[in-house]
Design an enzyme around this catalytic site. Structure first.
Site, PDB file in Angstrom:
ATOM      1  N   ASP A  90       0.776  -1.243   0.000  1.00 11.19           N
ATOM      2  CA  ASP A  90       0.000   0.000   0.000  1.00 11.19           C
ATOM      3  C   ASP A  90       0.811   1.299   0.000  1.00 11.19           C
ATOM      4  OD1 ASP A  90      -1.851  -2.002   0.336  1.00 11.19           O
ATOM      5  OD2 ASP A  90      -2.509  -1.379   2.320  1.00 11.19           O
ATOM      6  N   LYS A 116      -7.370  -4.195  -2.495  1.00 14.76           N
ATOM      7  CA  LYS A 116      -7.946  -4.795  -1.295  1.00 14.76           C
ATOM      8  C   LYS A 116      -8.688  -3.730  -0.489  1.00 14.76           C
ATOM      9  CE  LYS A 116      -3.752  -4.363   1.588  1.00 14.76           C
ATOM     10  NZ  LYS A 116      -4.288  -3.531   2.674  1.00 14.76           N
ATOM     11  N   CYS A 121      -2.206  -2.169   8.252  1.00 12.85           N
ATOM     12  CA  CYS A 121      -2.049  -3.247   7.268  1.00 12.85           C
ATOM     13  C   CYS A 121      -0.814  -4.111   7.517  1.00 12.85           C
ATOM     14  CB  CYS A 121      -2.019  -2.654   5.862  1.00 12.85           C
ATOM     15  SG  CYS A 121      -3.581  -1.848   5.437  1.00 12.85           S
TER      16      CYS A 121
END
Length: 204
Positions: free
Chosen positions: A22, A81, A113
């Site tokens: 990410d 996601k 995350c």
């Protein structure tokens, strides 16, 4: 009866995978973001030289934007996601690699995350190596406590250079000269030194 030998956390290219989590446009406000991305880019270069698999995720990219170009991951197909953990999105990838033993984890945010991914991977019986100079959070308190939490749960905390040298093992490695070019300059300061002041749960 001899005590069980503790897990040493050795990493080998043939049984390892690099997770890039990410590192997207809307997260540029995360502390030390440019440095985190630069270190993750070093890990990506080394993974390619060692022919290690690499996976890339993006958290809700419609809202948070694409992966930043400076990561150098244009050749990777990102998996979108919404879950904090990377594992549900990468279930098929993990299931297809029965030889997999170690996951090297880079990205943001440490308390979200990265932590959720680490716990899910540990729950699968995999060794997790958190690249501490390639993980951060908006809050450095969150970052510090998340790293300590992962360590308490059984993850290994390592610097990028430490992991790279573990993967290479020998100056006679055929790719060592190329890898030396990657690590010749020290990794950029990502604020870790400030976390090692006074009482620190990482080293207690």
């Amino acid at each position: 009866m001899a005590a069980a030998r503790p897990c040493l956390g050795r990493v080998l290219p043939e049984s390892s995978i690099l997770f890039l989590c990410d590192m997207q446009e809307k997260f540029r406000h995360v502390a030390y973001f440019p440095q985190i991305v630069a270190v993750a880019a070093r890990m990506l270069k080394v993974a390619r030289l060692l022919e290690m698999p690499v996976v890339l995720t993006e958290q809700y990219p419609q809202r948070l934007g694409p992966t930043v170009p400076e990561l150098g991951a244009e050749s990777l197909q990102p998996l979108a996601k919404t879950c904090f953990s990377m594992v549900p999105a990468l279930q098929r990838e993990l299931d297809s690699r029965p030889q997999l033993r170690s996951v090297l984890l880079c990205g943001i945010e440490a308390q979200a995350c990265i932590l959720h991914t680490a716990l899910d991977l540990l729950d699968r019986g995999l060794q997790v190596h958190v690249v501490v100079d390639a993980c951060s959070s908006r809050s450095q308190v969150d970052r510090l406590v998340a790293l300590a939490r992962m360590r308490q749960s059984g993850a290994f905390l390592s610097t990028s250079e430490g992991l790279i040298l573990q993967l290479v093992q020998d100056a006679a490695h055929p790719q060592f000269r190329e890898i030396l070019k990657v690590i010749k300059e020290p990794a950029p300061d990502s604020g870790l030194l400030g976390l090692f002041q006074g009482q620190n749960p990482l080293i207690s």
